[in-house]
Write a protein that holds these residues in place. Structure first.
Motif, PDB file in Angstrom:
ATOM      1  N   ASN A 339       0.799  -1.235   0.000  1.00 54.67           N
ATOM      2  CA  ASN A 339       0.000   0.000   0.000  1.00 54.67           C
ATOM      3  C   ASN A 339       0.827   1.279   0.000  1.00 54.67           C
ATOM      4  O   ASN A 339       0.274   2.370  -0.143  1.00 54.67           O
ATOM      5  N   SER A 340       2.154   1.164   0.152  1.00 55.07           N
ATOM      6  CA  SER A 340       3.020   2.332  -0.018  1.00 55.07           C
ATOM      7  C   SER A 340       4.256   1.928  -0.805  1.00 55.07           C
ATOM      8  O   SER A 340       5.394   2.061  -0.346  1.00 55.07           O
ATOM      9  N   GLU A 341       4.031   1.436  -2.024  1.00 55.32           N
ATOM     10  CA  GLU A 341       5.123   0.965  -2.871  1.00 55.32           C
ATOM     11  C   GLU A 341       6.256   1.988  -2.954  1.00 55.32           C
ATOM     12  O   GLU A 341       7.430   1.663  -2.826  1.00 55.32           O
ATOM     13  N   ARG A 342       5.900   3.252  -3.155  1.00 56.48           N
ATOM     14  CA  ARG A 342       6.917   4.238  -3.506  1.00 56.48           C
ATOM     15  C   ARG A 342       7.644   4.830  -2.300  1.00 56.48           C
ATOM     16  O   ARG A 342       8.620   5.563  -2.466  1.00 56.48           O
ATOM     17  N   GLY A 343       7.169   4.523  -1.087  1.00 52.56           N
ATOM     18  CA  GLY A 343       7.890   5.008   0.081  1.00 52.56           C
ATOM     19  C   GLY A 343       9.334   4.546   0.090  1.00 52.56           C
ATOM     20  O   GLY A 343      10.238   5.281   0.518  1.00 52.56           O
ATOM     21  N   LEU A 344       9.576   3.322  -0.385  1.00 53.62           N
ATOM     22  CA  LEU A 344      10.936   2.811  -0.452  1.00 53.62           C
ATOM     23  C   LEU A 344      11.810   3.689  -1.334  1.00 53.62           C
ATOM     24  O   LEU A 344      12.944   4.018  -0.984  1.00 53.62           O
ATOM     25  N   PHE A 345      11.284   4.094  -2.479  1.00 52.34           N
ATOM     26  CA  PHE A 345      12.110   4.788  -3.464  1.00 52.34           C
ATOM     27  C   PHE A 345      12.364   6.239  -3.069  1.00 52.34           C
ATOM     28  O   PHE A 345      13.416   6.793  -3.394  1.00 52.34           O
ATOM     29  N   THR A 346      11.415   6.850  -2.367  1.00 54.71           N
ATOM     30  CA  THR A 346      11.681   8.182  -1.834  1.00 54.71           C
ATOM     31  C   THR A 346      12.852   8.109  -0.851  1.00 54.71           C
ATOM     32  O   THR A 346      13.774   8.939  -0.902  1.00 54.71           O
ATOM     33  N   PHE A 347      12.826   7.131   0.022  1.00 59.88           N
ATOM     34  CA  PHE A 347      13.927   6.957   0.975  1.00 59.88           C
ATOM     35  C   PHE A 347      15.236   6.646   0.249  1.00 59.88           C
ATOM     36  O   PHE A 347      16.278   7.260   0.515  1.00 59.88           O
ATOM     37  N   GLN A 348      15.176   5.708  -0.677  1.00 63.20           N
ATOM     38  CA  GLN A 348      16.389   5.233  -1.357  1.00 63.20           C
ATOM     39  C   GLN A 348      17.063   6.344  -2.159  1.00 63.20           C
ATOM     40  O   GLN A 348      18.290   6.462  -2.158  1.00 63.20           O
ATOM     41  N   ASN A 349      16.262   7.150  -2.846  1.00 66.92           N
ATOM     42  CA  ASN A 349      16.820   8.143  -3.765  1.00 66.92           C
ATOM     43  C   ASN A 349      17.146   9.479  -3.113  1.00 66.92           C
ATOM     44  O   ASN A 349      17.847  10.307  -3.720  1.00 66.92           O
ATOM     45  N   TYR A 350      16.650   9.698  -1.899  1.00 67.46           N
ATOM     46  CA  TYR A 350      16.862  10.993  -1.250  1.00 67.46           C
ATOM     47  C   TYR A 350      17.459  10.829   0.149  1.00 67.46           C
ATOM     48  O   TYR A 350      18.655  11.043   0.358  1.00 67.46           O
ATOM     49  N   ASP A 351      16.663  10.460   1.126  1.00 66.92           N
ATOM     50  CA  ASP A 351      17.121  10.449   2.520  1.00 66.92           C
ATOM     51  C   ASP A 351      18.264   9.478   2.755  1.00 66.92           C
ATOM     52  O   ASP A 351      19.186   9.771   3.526  1.00 66.92           O
ATOM     53  N   TYR A 352      18.248   8.315   2.130  1.00 66.83           N
ATOM     54  CA  TYR A 352      19.329   7.343   2.300  1.00 66.83           C
ATOM     55  C   TYR A 352      20.660   7.924   1.838  1.00 66.83           C
ATOM     56  O   TYR A 352      21.715   7.603   2.382  1.00 66.83           O
ATOM     57  N   LEU A 353      20.609   8.802   0.836  1.00 72.10           N
ATOM     58  CA  LEU A 353      21.815   9.437   0.311  1.00 72.10           C
ATOM     59  C   LEU A 353      22.205  10.684   1.087  1.00 72.10           C
ATOM     60  O   LEU A 353      23.178  11.362   0.744  1.00 72.10           O
ATOM     61  N   GLY A 354      21.416  10.999   2.133  1.00 68.41           N
ATOM     62  CA  GLY A 354      21.710  12.170   2.944  1.00 68.41           C
ATOM     63  C   GLY A 354      21.239  13.471   2.354  1.00 68.41           C
ATOM     64  O   GLY A 354      21.653  14.555   2.790  1.00 68.41           O
ATOM     65  N   THR A 355      20.344  13.406   1.366  1.00 71.86           N
ATOM     66  CA  THR A 355      19.832  14.615   0.707  1.00 71.86           C
ATOM     67  C   THR A 355      18.305  14.573   0.659  1.00 71.86           C
ATOM     68  O   THR A 355      17.717  14.322  -0.401  1.00 71.86           O
ATOM     69  N   PRO A 356      17.626  14.770   1.805  1.00 74.29           N
ATOM     70  CA  PRO A 356      16.164  14.747   1.807  1.00 74.29           C
ATOM     71  C   PRO A 356      15.584  15.712   0.768  1.00 74.29           C
ATOM     72  O   PRO A 356      16.176  16.762   0.476  1.00 74.29           O
ATOM     73  N   MET A 357      14.444  15.351   0.221  1.00 74.93           N
ATOM     74  CA  MET A 357      13.809  16.173  -0.800  1.00 74.93           C
ATOM     75  C   MET A 357      13.419  17.537  -0.223  1.00 74.93           C
ATOM     76  O   MET A 357      12.879  17.627   0.875  1.00 74.93           O
ATOM     77  N   THR A 358      13.713  18.578  -0.971  1.00 76.95           N
ATOM     78  CA  THR A 358      13.330  19.938  -0.596  1.00 76.95           C
ATOM     79  C   THR A 358      12.053  20.326  -1.333  1.00 76.95           C
ATOM     80  O   THR A 358      11.588  19.606  -2.229  1.00 76.95           O
ATOM     81  N   ALA A 359      11.505  21.488  -0.974  1.00 76.96           N
ATOM     82  CA  ALA A 359      10.308  21.982  -1.661  1.00 76.96           C
ATOM     83  C   ALA A 359      10.581  22.188  -3.148  1.00 76.96           C
ATOM     84  O   ALA A 359       9.774  21.809  -4.004  1.00 76.96           O
ATOM     85  N   ALA A 360      11.727  22.777  -3.451  1.00 80.58           N
ATOM     86  CA  ALA A 360      12.087  22.971  -4.857  1.00 80.58           C
ATOM     87  C   ALA A 360      12.310  21.627  -5.550  1.00 80.58           C
ATOM     88  O   ALA A 360      11.914  21.431  -6.707  1.00 80.58           O
ATOM     89  N   GLY A 361      12.940  20.714  -4.820  1.00 70.94           N
ATOM     90  CA  GLY A 361      13.164  19.392  -5.385  1.00 70.94           C
ATOM     91  C   GLY A 361      11.873  18.649  -5.646  1.00 70.94           C
ATOM     92  O   GLY A 361      11.766  17.876  -6.612  1.00 70.94           O
ATOM     93  N   TYR A 362      10.876  18.876  -4.793  1.00 65.73           N
ATOM     94  CA  TYR A 362       9.574  18.248  -4.987  1.00 65.73           C
ATOM     95  C   TYR A 362       8.953  18.698  -6.303  1.00 65.73           C
ATOM     96  O   TYR A 362       8.513  17.872  -7.108  1.00 65.73           O
TER      97      TYR A 362
END
Length: 553
Positions: A339-362
């Motif tokens: 039910n949250s397939e994409r939660g993994l990829f948000t973490f993997q592509n942003y927070d896991y790399l130490g670069t959480p998504m910003t408003a501009a990045g969103y």
């Protein structure tokens, strides 16, 4: 998370001492499929295959044969050729250890910390329950990993085998550019293979199953193919493949879609790869590529990856088109998602790399993903409605992914019996790789994944990546229920039976699917732990699908 920390010791004790078979439920496959006076499979672990004898090993409640080659070493002159026949052997081949994993770059999964450069990897593993009789249903599992990683050994199906009595086969296949390269020079060598060598490997493994599985007690006429993520996409590719006709009787698609890019797109990617690896100036491009060490190919793949593409007699039509028109191998299908397939990829592509998504990045990410519809998506998923930009992006991605999945459910249901589900156990421990990262990282523990993420459901069917997770007792009951459903589906293409909630066939008219979820039983209540799965028609509402349906395609 539902009392997981407090329950961890008790659950580990439960897992260590009680098998799922010991819950008092007759193995569903063995009960349904075995009848009359069919002889039991030989107690010996030496089995004669079409290529030679193999010796497996006895384990608790099942036997296993590991690392059986189904095709020749695809290195050297066999690179980028369709799978070639195995050289037969004399004597008895040891089949008690896994084969090499197929070449791949390193990743975060345990066991994959380093680059793998082996190419002699086209092997499969066979798991057979004790007391298996002739014509036992067979499930062939195709691993995920984005077509760039993973191996058959990632899946230990012991719980599934013990509870259902089914024979399970897991498979290796060529990954990354070694399984996907598509060049005119390769097409000149063979009309089959360019763009989809890894998929042809899977079909070669299925042909091995048809020729040999009866010798292990399995029924070659009762084979279910199933996979997750890239494995699920593979299953749908085989649904649309003329050369896969008759190789399977049922199909399971877990968290995957139906699509192959065009041959032209695959060739464009392949030409970029040839340049990245330094063979673009060679007068003999293929010879240059075949002479490169696997490590060089993997390094270039990081710069210029190549995805699967259409081509040849095996994959002449995009599976996305085939499922719409009904030009598929018509077998019952189970398919669904978390039910949250994409939660993994948000973490993997942003927070896991130490670069959480910003408003501009969103905004940038939404415009990249949704193009002309981006303004409407930004309005439907405003940052003001979410705590972080990452949560907003996960919600939007979950919505669009769920809409695509619903369209696949509807398309398949027009042609074949289709049983759809959503794994909605949002309180679950996440799958092995994330679980281990969370033990070391507070930010990973606190990350808002949004529910059950991609891969979380696999641990409920088998031991995945060698890790037993701390499921609570209700979740163990859900695991038992899910294995029961899948075991019945492997018997006759229908998950329904006694002592489980009724699972309706999917139809566009009702939109009903099975929501797979554990109960939340209080230990103080005196009630037994249980699963709380049920058929529901709220999938549209939960994922805002009316909005996604309103967007121009």
């Amino acid at each position: 998370m539902r009392a997981i920390t407090a329950l961890r010791g008790r659950v580990r004790a439960t897992l260590a001492t009680v098998s799922l078979l010991g819950l008092g439920v007759t193995p569903v496959v063995a009960q349904s499929a075995q009848s009359g006076d069919a002889p039991a499979r030989s107690a010996s672990t030496v089995v004669q295959t079409t290529d030679g004898k193999v010796r497996g090993a006895h384990t608790t409640d099942y036997d296993e044969w590991l690392g059986i080659p189904y095709a020749a070493d695809p290195a050297g002159a066999n690179r980028w050729k369709p799978p070639q026949p195995v050289t037969k052997w004399s004597g008895v081949r040891d089949a008690t250890a896994f084969s090499n994993r197929c070449a791949q770059n390193s990743g975060w999964d345990p066991g994959y910390e380093n680059t793998v450069t082996s190419e002699d990897c086209l092997a499969l593993n066979v798991y057979v329950p004790d007391g298996a009789r002739a014509k036992t249903p067979v499930l062939v599992w195709i691993h995920g990993g984005g077509f760039t990683g993973g191996a058959g050994q990632d899946t230990n199906p012991r719980r599934f085998v013990e509870q259902t009595g089914a024979v399970v086969v897991t498979v290796n296949y060529r990954l990354g550019v070694l399984g996907t390269l598509n060049l005119p020079q390769l097409q000149a060598e063979s009309k089959d293979g360019p763009g989809n060598y890894g998929l042809l490997d899977q079909q070669a493994a299925l042909r091995w199953v048809h020729s040999n599985i009866a010798r292990f007690g399995g029924d070659p006429k009762n084979v279910t193919i199933a996979g997750q993520s890239a494995g699920a996409g593979s299953v749908c590719d085989h649904l649309a493949s003329p050369t896969a006709k008759g190789l399977f009787a049922r199909a399971g698609i877990l968290s995957g879609g139906c699509n192959l890019q065009s041959a032209a797109s695959g060739q464009a990617q392949s030409e970029a790869f040839v340049k990245a690896v330094g063979c673009d100036t060679s007068s003999q491009v293929v010879a240059c590529l075949r002479a490169k060490p696997a490590a060089d190919l993997l390094a270039a793949q990081k710069k210029a990856g190549v995805s699967l593409s259409l081509g040849g007699s095996a994959f002449p039509v995009n599976p996305a088109t085939a499922v719409q028109t009904g030009a598929i191998n018509r077998v019952p299908v189970m398919l669904g998602q978390t039910n949250s397939e994409r939660g993994l990829f948000t973490f993997q592509n942003y927070d896991y790399l130490g670069t959480p998504m910003t408003a501009a990045g969103y905004e940038t990410a939404v415009r990249s993903a949704y193009g002309a519809n981006a303004d409407k998506v930004l309005a439907a998923y405003p940052l003001s409605a979410y705590d972080t930009p990452g949560e907003a992006f996960t919600a939007a991605q979950n919505g669009s992914t769920s809409y695509t999945r619903q369209q696949l459910m509807g398309a398949l249901s027009k042609w074949v019996p289709t049983y759809a589900y959503e794994f909605a156990e949002s309180d679950t421990p996440h799958f092995t790789s994330i679980f281990l990262i969370q033990q070391k990282s507070e930010s990973a523990r606190d990350f808002p994944f949004g529910g059950a993420i991609h891969v979380d459901d696999l641990g409920y069917l088998w031991d995945y990546l060698g890790q037993t997770l701390p499921y609570d007792d209700d979740q163990l009951e859900l695991s038992h229920q899910m294995i029961t459903y899948w075991g019945r589906f492997a018997v006759n293409g229908n998950p329904n039976g006694a002592r489980t909630p009724a699972w309706p066939k999917y139809s566009v008219r009702t939109g009903k699917l099975m929501s797979l979820v554990a109960c939340d039983t209080s230990p103080a209540s005196g009630r037994a732990p249980a699963a709380c799965s049920k058929a529901t028609d709220t999938f549209d509402e939960e994922h805002n699908l009316d909005f996604w349906a309103s967007l121009p395609s």
